[in-house]
Design an enzyme around this catalytic site. Structure first.
Site, mmCIF file in Angstrom:
data_model
loop_
_atom_site.group_PDB
_atom_site.id
_atom_site.type_symbol
_atom_site.label_atom_id
_atom_site.label_comp_id
_atom_site.label_asym_id
_atom_site.label_seq_id
_atom_site.Cartn_x
_atom_site.Cartn_y
_atom_site.Cartn_z
ATOM 1 N N ASN A 62 -6.924 -0.355 -6.425
ATOM 2 C CA ASN A 62 -6.749 -0.820 -7.805
ATOM 3 C C ASN A 62 -8.027 -1.335 -8.453
ATOM 4 O OD1 ASN A 62 -4.053 -0.410 -7.198
ATOM 5 N ND2 ASN A 62 -3.643 -2.575 -6.825
ATOM 6 N N ASP B 126 2.602 -3.460 6.640
ATOM 7 C CA ASP B 126 2.552 -4.288 5.438
ATOM 8 C C ASP B 126 2.725 -5.765 5.806
ATOM 9 O OD1 ASP B 126 3.112 -5.114 2.537
ATOM 10 O OD2 ASP B 126 2.991 -2.942 2.350
ATOM 11 N N SER C 239 -0.182 0.305 -4.549
ATOM 12 C CA SER C 239 0.756 -0.068 -3.487
ATOM 13 C C SER C 239 2.163 0.418 -3.796
ATOM 14 C CB SER C 239 0.804 -1.592 -3.316
ATOM 15 O OG SER C 239 -0.186 -2.063 -2.447
ATOM 16 N N HIS D 73 5.596 -8.297 -0.680
ATOM 17 C CA HIS D 73 5.008 -6.977 -0.876
ATOM 18 C C HIS D 73 5.652 -5.926 0.028
ATOM 19 C CE1 HIS D 73 1.806 -3.861 -0.570
ATOM 20 N NE2 HIS D 73 1.496 -4.235 -1.803
#
Length: 438
Positions: free
Chosen positions: A304, A158, A364, A193
């Protein structure tokens, strides 16, 4: 053929023509002074990095998991590179990104960052009944050989992590950055994130902030996405290879062919990727298949875009693709269809940089619920003297594999059986752990 594919194909063709002395104007991207990053499938017995250097290029990385190399060469040398001994296939690099935000969808995104003095059980952790597992003595930590270290680790690829966050610090076992092909120890998270994802998996049960699905599990953090949440396929390949090697830098230290759950090896039992993109190079699949063949469970966000299929790497058959649901068990319109399973992914409260907490949405955010659940399953097995379960396949429907357990214990929220919205259903950690111990 998409516009992007046609452009890439045209660029490669121009480079080949120039290398064979056919006079043709170069595009700006392949001007004589430019350099491009390429991903190679190689024959390691024949490949020689000095040949790359002779073209004015440099070798960035050679993977141990699979015969894959990352190189940088002048654009005009691409055609010649393809002809080098040991070069079996050449791919262009491309972009991969976090899967947090869906444009023009107000429910997806972030809420205000805030301090959280008293511990909260996030609705997603509660929804999948993870908290019902902890009283059984199962929280993700299992020390088989008594050395003080757990045999269960989750590698998160990430934007990095806030390694000093009071709700995470004790569970951050190891971390590195692979940004731009450079291996460093600067895996701090500026974006937020990665810290958020880590909290959903492994936030401590410590009376402050939030608690994760597996609050005792050890975390490897591999920073492969930059501060803007963007990265390259080449860096993701390096990240997976480095994750499997772990802190000791060796895939199979004792040479017994077993790396998951082995106290002598540093490989993670789970790789969690809340990221994705289109048109990956085939070499990425090579690396993922190699990790899967070692028994590592690989989990990734479905995406998404509201598309009919998951993005990559979730779309690979070896990877568990995770879609999102809200508190009502409804799949939002932005969650990509045909996931393998679904999990909470709307308005998820978790850890954030600078010792804060924030609410985010996206596939996510759904992914770490599944990654944490897999860690609980494998920890429960080891704690009870049982062998770890293999990852399994997309179609498994029994309790002999991780994916089979997730499928048969998921809450069937849509049409009976598999459906395009929920896949096999919404995961349930408590039922999954119990099934794993039967």
């Amino acid at each position: 053929m998409s516009l992007k594919t046609r452009i890439v194909a045209s660029i490669l063709l121009l480079a080949v023509l120039v290398s064979t002395s056919v006079m043709m104007p170069l595009t700006t991207a392949y001007a004589a002074s430019s350099s491009v990053t390429l991903i190679l499938r190689i024959d390691k017995a024949q490949f020689n990095s000095r040949a790359v250097e002779a073209l004015g290029g440099k070798l960035i990385y050679v993977a141990d998991l699979a015969p894959v190399a990352i190189v940088s060469v002048p654009g005009k040398a691409v055609g010649l590179l393809k002809k080098l001994p040991g070069v079996l296939h050449v791919s262009m690099d491309g972009e991969v990104k976090t899967l947090e935000v869906k444009v023009n969808a107000p429910p997806v995104g972030r809420g205000p960052a805030k301090s959280q003095p008293a511990e909260t059980l996030p609705w997603g952790v509660d929804y999948i009944d993870a908290e019902k597992v902890w009283p059984l003595g199962i929280n993700g930590f299992v020390d088989v050989n008594g050395d003080g270290d757990s045999e269960i680790e989750v590698a998160i690829i990430d934007t990095g992590v806030d390694r000093d966050h009071p709700d995470l610090a004790a569970n951050i076992k190891w971390g590195i950055s692979v940004l731009n092909g450079r291996i460093t120890e600067n895996f701090d998270d500026i974006n937020g994130h990665g810290t958020h994802v880590a909290g959903t998996i492994a936030a401590l049960d410590n009376d402050i902030g939030v608690v994760g699905v597996a609050p005792g599990v050890e975390v490897y953090m591999i920073k492969a996405l930059n501060n803007g949440g963007m990265g390259q396929w080449s860096d993701l390949i390096i990240a997976i290879d480095m994750a499997v090697k772990g802190p000791d830098g060796v895939i199979d230290a004792d040479g017994d062919g077993v790396i998951v759950g082995d106290p002598e090896d540093d490989a993670p039992e789970v790789i969690s990727m809340s990221l994705g993109g289109p048109d990956p190079p085939p070499e990425l699949h090579d690396i993922i298949k190699a990790a899967y063949d070692y028994g590592i469970v690989i989990v990734a966000a479905a995406g998404n875009e509201g598309a009919d299929t998951p993005s990559y790497p979730a779309a690979y058959p070896e990877v568990i693709a995770v879609g999102a649901v809200d508190e009502n068990g409804t799949v939002p319109d932005w969650s990509n269809r045909n996931p393998e399973v679904a999990a909470p992914g709307v308005d998820i409260l978790s850890t954030y940089p600078d010792d804060t907490y924030e609410t985010l949405s996206g596939t996510s955010m759904a992914t770490p619920h599944v990654s944490g659940t897999v860690a609980l399953i494998q920890a429960a097995r080891l704690a009870n003297g049982l062998p770890l379960l293999p990852p399994g396949t997309e179609t498994d429907m029994d309790t002999s594999t991780i994916r089979g357990i997730l499928h048969v214990t998921a809450v069937d929220a849509g049409a009976v059986g598999y459906d395009e919205l929920y896949g096999y259903g919404i995961i349930n950690a408590y039922e999954a752990v119990n099934a794993a111990l039967q």
